[in-house]
Design a protein around this motif. Structure first.
Motif, PDB file in Angstrom:
ATOM      1  N   LYS A  18      18.673  58.643  39.840  1.00  0.00           N
ATOM      2  CA  LYS A  18      18.800  58.230  41.239  1.00  0.00           C
ATOM      3  C   LYS A  18      18.440  59.385  42.168  1.00  0.00           C
ATOM      4  N   LYS A  19      18.937  60.570  41.860  1.00  0.00           N
ATOM      5  CA  LYS A  19      18.640  61.730  42.710  1.00  0.00           C
ATOM      6  C   LYS A  19      17.163  62.095  42.637  1.00  0.00           C
ATOM      7  N   ALA A  20      16.543  61.965  41.471  1.00  0.00           N
ATOM      8  CA  ALA A  20      15.106  62.231  41.350  1.00  0.00           C
ATOM      9  C   ALA A  20      14.314  61.263  42.231  1.00  0.00           C
ATOM     10  N   PHE A  21      14.713  60.000  42.227  1.00  0.00           N
ATOM     11  CA  PHE A  21      14.058  59.004  43.083  1.00  0.00           C
ATOM     12  C   PHE A  21      14.221  59.390  44.554  1.00  0.00           C
ATOM     13  N   LEU A  22      15.429  59.780  44.938  1.00  0.00           N
ATOM     14  CA  LEU A  22      15.686  60.141  46.328  1.00  0.00           C
ATOM     15  C   LEU A  22      14.914  61.390  46.747  1.00  0.00           C
ATOM     16  N   VAL A  23      14.756  62.347  45.846  1.00  0.00           N
ATOM     17  CA  VAL A  23      13.950  63.533  46.141  1.00  0.00           C
ATOM     18  C   VAL A  23      12.505  63.115  46.403  1.00  0.00           C
ATOM     19  N   GLY A  24      11.996  62.193  45.591  1.00  0.00           N
ATOM     20  CA  GLY A  24      10.641  61.689  45.811  1.00  0.00           C
ATOM     21  C   GLY A  24      10.505  61.013  47.158  1.00  0.00           C
ATOM     22  N   VAL A  25      11.468  60.188  47.509  1.00  0.00           N
ATOM     23  CA  VAL A  25      11.447  59.515  48.811  1.00  0.00           C
ATOM     24  C   VAL A  25      11.500  60.547  49.926  1.00  0.00           C
ATOM     25  N   ALA A  26      12.372  61.534  49.788  1.00  0.00           N
ATOM     26  CA  ALA A  26      12.507  62.574  50.815  1.00  0.00           C
ATOM     27  C   ALA A  26      11.202  63.340  50.992  1.00  0.00           C
ATOM     28  N   ASN A  27      10.514  63.607  49.896  1.00  0.00           N
ATOM     29  CA  ASN A  27       9.241  64.324  49.994  1.00  0.00           C
ATOM     30  C   ASN A  27       8.183  63.495  50.705  1.00  0.00           C
ATOM     31  N   VAL A  28       8.118  62.219  50.405  1.00  0.00           N
ATOM     32  CA  VAL A  28       7.141  61.344  51.070  1.00  0.00           C
ATOM     33  C   VAL A  28       7.446  61.261  52.563  1.00  0.00           C
ATOM     34  N   VAL A  29       8.717  61.091  52.906  1.00  0.00           N
ATOM     35  CA  VAL A  29       9.102  61.010  54.321  1.00  0.00           C
ATOM     36  C   VAL A  29       8.781  62.327  55.025  1.00  0.00           C
ATOM     37  N   SER A  30       9.049  63.456  54.377  1.00  0.00           N
ATOM     38  CA  SER A  30       8.761  64.769  54.974  1.00  0.00           C
ATOM     39  C   SER A  30       7.271  64.963  55.226  1.00  0.00           C
ATOM     40  N   VAL A  31       6.455  64.566  54.273  1.00  0.00           N
ATOM     41  CA  VAL A  31       5.000  64.685  54.443  1.00  0.00           C
ATOM     42  C   VAL A  31       4.535  63.810  55.599  1.00  0.00           C
ATOM     43  N   GLU A  32       4.999  62.568  55.634  1.00  0.00           N
ATOM     44  CA  GLU A  32       4.627  61.671  56.743  1.00  0.00           C
ATOM     45  C   GLU A  32       5.080  62.236  58.084  1.00  0.00           C
ATOM     46  N   LYS A  35      21.102  50.441  36.983  1.00  0.00           N
ATOM     47  CA  LYS A  35      21.062  50.845  35.578  1.00  0.00           C
ATOM     48  C   LYS A  35      20.688  52.318  35.409  1.00  0.00           C
ATOM     49  N   ALA A  36      20.332  52.979  36.498  1.00  0.00           N
ATOM     50  CA  ALA A  36      19.857  54.355  36.443  1.00  0.00           C
ATOM     51  C   ALA A  36      21.020  55.346  36.400  1.00  0.00           C
ATOM     52  N   SER A  37      20.765  56.507  35.806  1.00  0.00           N
ATOM     53  CA  SER A  37      21.764  57.584  35.784  1.00  0.00           C
ATOM     54  C   SER A  37      21.785  58.264  37.159  1.00  0.00           C
ATOM     55  N   ASP A  38      22.807  59.061  37.401  1.00  0.00           N
ATOM     56  CA  ASP A  38      22.878  59.798  38.663  1.00  0.00           C
ATOM     57  C   ASP A  38      21.665  60.719  38.825  1.00  0.00           C
ATOM     58  N   SER A  39      21.230  61.340  37.733  1.00  0.00           N
ATOM     59  CA  SER A  39      20.056  62.234  37.794  1.00  0.00           C
ATOM     60  C   SER A  39      18.798  61.463  38.162  1.00  0.00           C
ATOM     61  N   GLN A  77      18.895  63.122  57.758  1.00  0.00           N
ATOM     62  CA  GLN A  77      19.007  64.577  57.654  1.00  0.00           C
ATOM     63  C   GLN A  77      20.441  65.085  57.488  1.00  0.00           C
ATOM     64  N   PRO A  78      21.416  64.508  58.186  1.00  0.00           N
ATOM     65  CA  PRO A  78      22.787  65.018  58.010  1.00  0.00           C
ATOM     66  C   PRO A  78      23.424  64.645  56.669  1.00  0.00           C
ATOM     67  N   LEU A  79      22.803  63.738  55.923  1.00  0.00           N
ATOM     68  CA  LEU A  79      23.396  63.247  54.678  1.00  0.00           C
ATOM     69  C   LEU A  79      22.886  64.034  53.466  1.00  0.00           C
ATOM     70  N   THR A  80      23.750  64.205  52.482  1.00  0.00           N
ATOM     71  CA  THR A  80      23.333  64.802  51.219  1.00  0.00           C
ATOM     72  C   THR A  80      22.727  63.718  50.333  1.00  0.00           C
ATOM     73  N   LEU A  81      22.039  64.134  49.275  1.00  0.00           N
ATOM     74  CA  LEU A  81      21.505  63.159  48.324  1.00  0.00           C
ATOM     75  C   LEU A  81      22.637  62.339  47.713  1.00  0.00           C
ATOM     76  N   THR A  82      23.772  62.987  47.466  1.00  0.00           N
ATOM     77  CA  THR A  82      24.923  62.281  46.901  1.00  0.00           C
ATOM     78  C   THR A  82      25.417  61.201  47.858  1.00  0.00           C
ATOM     79  N   GLU A  83      25.453  61.501  49.143  1.00  0.00           N
ATOM     80  CA  GLU A  83      25.903  60.512  50.133  1.00  0.00           C
ATOM     81  C   GLU A  83      24.921  59.347  50.261  1.00  0.00           C
ATOM     82  N   ILE A  84      23.632  59.654  50.215  1.00  0.00           N
ATOM     83  CA  ILE A  84      22.628  58.588  50.283  1.00  0.00           C
ATOM     84  C   ILE A  84      22.722  57.715  49.038  1.00  0.00           C
ATOM     85  N   SER A  85      22.839  58.353  47.872  1.00  0.00           N
ATOM     86  CA  SER A  85      22.972  57.614  46.617  1.00  0.00           C
ATOM     87  C   SER A  85      24.206  56.719  46.644  1.00  0.00           C
TER      88      SER A  85
END
Length: 119
Positions: free
Chosen positions: A40-54, A34-38, A77-85
């Motif tokens: 979804k990408k915001a969620f993925l950025v949050g996930v990426a930040n948590v993974v990077s910190v860990e 039900k989420a917009s593309d924006s 790492q080789p994937l873009t946010l769009t590809e992960i989404s």
């Protein structure tokens, strides 16, 4: 839950709002679809930040025990946010009966293809 909650959860985390156990809902396919593309990408950025910190926090440890975080970084790492989404979108489109499954679970096992170690 409304799709905007995905962004609100991330904003609360970034703003430093203390979260108590159970305060932050687990994002599932019900929310994702039900989420917009924006959002979804915001969620993925949050996930990426948590993974990077860990990943950085476990820098010394990963030499002897690579673990899931290293595998996530390597595989995503080789994937873009769009590809992960798109990978998450494709999963829920192919498995409409699995919308109760968490998005992070889909990312780990179906997009990054990381399989948990058997104990």
């Amino acid at each position: 839950m409304k799709p905007l909650l995905l962004g609100a959860v991330l904003l609360a985390a970034v703003a430093g709002t203390p979260a108590q156990a159970g305060d932050v809902p687990l994002v599932t396919g019900e929310h994702w679809t039900k989420a917009s593309d924006s959002e979804k990408k915001a969620f993925l950025v949050g996930v990426a930040n948590v993974v990077s910190v860990e990943y950085e926090l476990r820098k010394d440890d990963r030499r002897s025990r690579p673990g899931m975080i290293s595998a996530l970084v390597t595989n995503l790492q080789p994937l873009t946010l769009t590809e992960i989404s798109k990978g998450v979108d494709d999963y829920y489109a192919a498995h409409p009966d699995q919308t109760a499954r968490s998005v992070i679970s889909v990312i780990v096992t179906d997009v990054a293809k990381v399989q948990p170690r058997k104990k």
